[in-house]
Design a protein around this motif. Structure first.
Motif, PDB file in Angstrom:
ATOM      1  N   MET A   6       0.834  -1.205   0.000  1.00 58.32           N
ATOM      2  CA  MET A   6       0.000   0.000   0.000  1.00 58.32           C
ATOM      3  C   MET A   6       0.867   1.253   0.000  1.00 58.32           C
ATOM      4  N   MET A   7       1.963   1.215   0.746  1.00 53.60           N
ATOM      5  CA  MET A   7       2.850   2.375   0.808  1.00 53.60           C
ATOM      6  C   MET A   7       3.496   2.641  -0.541  1.00 53.60           C
ATOM      7  N   PHE A   8       3.986   1.582  -1.193  1.00 50.01           N
ATOM      8  CA  PHE A   8       4.651   1.785  -2.483  1.00 50.01           C
ATOM      9  C   PHE A   8       3.659   2.102  -3.593  1.00 50.01           C
ATOM     10  N   ALA A   9       2.408   1.695  -3.451  1.00 49.75           N
ATOM     11  CA  ALA A   9       1.401   2.114  -4.431  1.00 49.75           C
ATOM     12  C   ALA A   9       1.229   3.631  -4.391  1.00 49.75           C
ATOM     13  N   LEU A  10       1.353   4.225  -3.208  1.00 49.43           N
ATOM     14  CA  LEU A  10       1.272   5.685  -3.080  1.00 49.43           C
ATOM     15  C   LEU A  10       2.577   6.353  -3.505  1.00 49.43           C
ATOM     16  N   ILE A  11       3.717   5.711  -3.144  1.00 46.56           N
ATOM     17  CA  ILE A  11       5.015   6.299  -3.493  1.00 46.56           C
ATOM     18  C   ILE A  11       5.195   6.400  -5.006  1.00 46.56           C
ATOM     19  N   PHE A  12       4.686   5.412  -5.739  1.00 46.44           N
ATOM     20  CA  PHE A  12       4.888   5.388  -7.188  1.00 46.44           C
ATOM     21  C   PHE A  12       3.759   6.059  -7.966  1.00 46.44           C
ATOM     22  N   GLU A  13       2.901   6.793  -7.302  1.00 41.63           N
ATOM     23  CA  GLU A  13       1.833   7.510  -8.009  1.00 41.63           C
ATOM     24  C   GLU A  13       2.428   8.619  -8.881  1.00 41.63           C
ATOM     25  N   LYS A  14       1.743   8.917  -9.961  1.00 38.74           N
ATOM     26  CA  LYS A  14       2.137  10.066 -10.784  1.00 38.74           C
ATOM     27  C   LYS A  14       1.861  11.363 -10.022  1.00 38.74           C
ATOM     28  N   GLN A  15       2.561  12.401 -10.361  1.00 33.23           N
ATOM     29  CA  GLN A  15       2.394  13.749  -9.833  1.00 33.23           C
ATOM     30  C   GLN A  15       2.639  13.849  -8.323  1.00 33.23           C
ATOM     31  N   THR A  16       1.848  13.136  -7.524  1.00 37.28           N
ATOM     32  CA  THR A  16       1.936  13.290  -6.072  1.00 37.28           C
ATOM     33  C   THR A  16       2.822  12.247  -5.398  1.00 37.28           C
ATOM     34  N   GLY A  17       3.280  11.239  -6.128  1.00 38.92           N
ATOM     35  CA  GLY A  17       4.063  10.173  -5.520  1.00 38.92           C
ATOM     36  C   GLY A  17       5.430  10.653  -5.035  1.00 38.92           C
ATOM     37  N   LEU A  18       5.904  10.073  -3.933  1.00 39.84           N
ATOM     38  CA  LEU A  18       7.179  10.488  -3.347  1.00 39.84           C
ATOM     39  C   LEU A  18       8.343  10.226  -4.299  1.00 39.84           C
ATOM     40  N   ALA A  19       8.271   9.145  -5.081  1.00 38.84           N
ATOM     41  CA  ALA A  19       9.378   8.806  -5.982  1.00 38.84           C
ATOM     42  C   ALA A  19       9.570   9.892  -7.029  1.00 38.84           C
ATOM     43  N   ASN A  20       8.500  10.269  -7.718  1.00 40.22           N
ATOM     44  CA  ASN A  20       8.619  11.297  -8.754  1.00 40.22           C
ATOM     45  C   ASN A  20       8.933  12.657  -8.153  1.00 40.22           C
ATOM     46  N   GLN A  21       8.311  12.980  -7.041  1.00 36.78           N
ATOM     47  CA  GLN A  21       8.577  14.274  -6.413  1.00 36.78           C
ATOM     48  C   GLN A  21      10.034  14.361  -5.946  1.00 36.78           C
ATOM     49  N   GLY A  22      10.529  13.288  -5.335  1.00 33.93           N
ATOM     50  CA  GLY A  22      11.905  13.302  -4.845  1.00 33.93           C
ATOM     51  C   GLY A  22      12.917  13.372  -5.980  1.00 33.93           C
ATOM     52  N   LEU A  23      12.721  12.563  -7.023  1.00 32.59           N
ATOM     53  CA  LEU A  23      13.653  12.595  -8.154  1.00 32.59           C
ATOM     54  C   LEU A  23      13.601  13.940  -8.877  1.00 32.59           C
ATOM     55  N   HIS A  24      12.401  14.514  -8.973  1.00 31.60           N
ATOM     56  CA  HIS A  24      12.273  15.830  -9.616  1.00 31.60           C
ATOM     57  C   HIS A  24      13.057  16.885  -8.832  1.00 31.60           C
TER      58      HIS A  24
END
Length: 325
Positions: free
Chosen positions: A147-165
């Motif tokens: 559940m946590m990684f489903a949120l982390i890998f979300e587009k726009q709001t996900g932590l992964a994309n936000q952090g890499l950006h």
């Protein structure tokens, strides 16, 4: 023993009678001694037969049936297994599972070994806290992690994309917030999620193995002029090889049983174009969504055969290395 007692004549001295009585006592004691182990083992054997052997036999029978719910079954022989050979979804699930397994072996285990080597560095401060920090993800549970990684890998709001950006923008690299982890990079997302969960768990096995590497061999290698890399390949790797083989086998078995991560991260589906479909997930879909428990049982036995082959290969490899040593 009873034949020798019966051969004592009727008019024999009384001492002979006492002797025959002692023989009978020892015979009864011997018979009871032989039964005692089975008496103590009987609870386990009963439970094993009831909860393991009987379900195994029933699953073999079930794999030769087509079922439409619990009340409608039809014996079809080996048709389910022949159907598996021509089922494109089964081969997609097998390919996805194999790719995930290779990712776990080639990425997760080397990182786990590297972390263990760093943590075994003499004089390292905070070793216990770092070890706890790395091990703790394995205690949160697969459902929570999925559940946590489903949120982390979300587009726009996900932590992964936000952090890499945020990290790459100062370097002049524009990381898109619409990067589709769960849409175009399904297997990468699964491997990263499992890496976060299990790298610390596997690290503990390697740490335990490294602590048992003989110091005198390392010191002898140093005296012989061997550098760190040569000591690692000639002393450390042979010493930890039995543990490493065990970790590899456990990782293969665990990877082939992958189910919760894709099931939750992709909302009870096989993901885009079935790229998250694994063997156990396909088994679940056939058995509990389609209702064909017979076909699901055949998938389960196919998985069991694959795992037995992997385990046999690991044992043969280990025996070969032991014989060579």
């Amino acid at each position: 023993m009873s034949a020798s007692v019966a051969a004592i004549p009727a008019g024999a001295p009384s001492g002979v009678g006492n002797l025959s009585g002692g023989v009978r006592s020892r015979a009864r004691a011997g018979s009871g001694g032989r039964l005692a182990p089975w008496l103590f083992l009987s609870p386990f054997l009963a439970c094993f037969a009831l909860f393991t052997l009987y379900p195994l036999v029933q699953s073999v029978v079930l794999s030769m049936q087509t079922t439409f719910g619990p009340g409608a079954t039809k014996f079809v022989g080996l048709s389910n297994f022949r159907g598996l050979m021509h089922d494109p979804l089964f081969w997609i699930a097998l390919k996805n599972t194999a790719v995930y397994t290779l990712g776990s072996l080639l990425i997760q285990l080397p990182i786990a070994l590297g972390l263990a080597l760093v943590l075994e560095t003499p004089g390292l401060r905070g070793r216990g806290w770092i070890r706890l920090l790395l091990f703790s993800p394995s205690m949160v549970g697969v459902v929570f992690a999925a559940m946590m990684f489903a949120l982390i890998f979300e587009k726009q709001t996900g932590l992964a994309n936000q952090g890499l950006h945020s990290l790459l923008s100062p370097l002049g690299i524009d990381w898109s917030l619409d990067f589709g982890w769960l849409q175009q990079h399904v297997m990468s997302a699964l491997i990263l999620a499992s890496l976060w969960m299990y790298v610390g768990f596997n690290m503990t096995f390697f740490s335990a193995a490294l602590q048992n590497v003989r110091k005198d061999l390392i010191e002898a290698a140093v005296v012989d002029g061997a550098g760190p890399l040569r000591r690692f390949w000639t002393v450390t790797i042979p010493a930890i090889r039995p543990v490493a083989g065990f970790v590899v086998l456990m990782s293969v078995i665990g990877s082939f049983q992958l189910f919760e991560l894709p099931f939750i991260m992709f909302n009870n589906t096989g993901g885009p174009d079935n790229r998250a479909l694994t063997i156990v997930l396909y088994l679940f879909q056939n058995g509990f969504e389609t209702g064909d428990l017979g076909y699901a049982s055949a998938i389960g036995w196919a998985l069991a055969v694959i795992l037995v082959v992997c385990a046999a290969f690991q044992r043969l490899t280990a025996r070969g290395e032991e014989a060579a040593a």
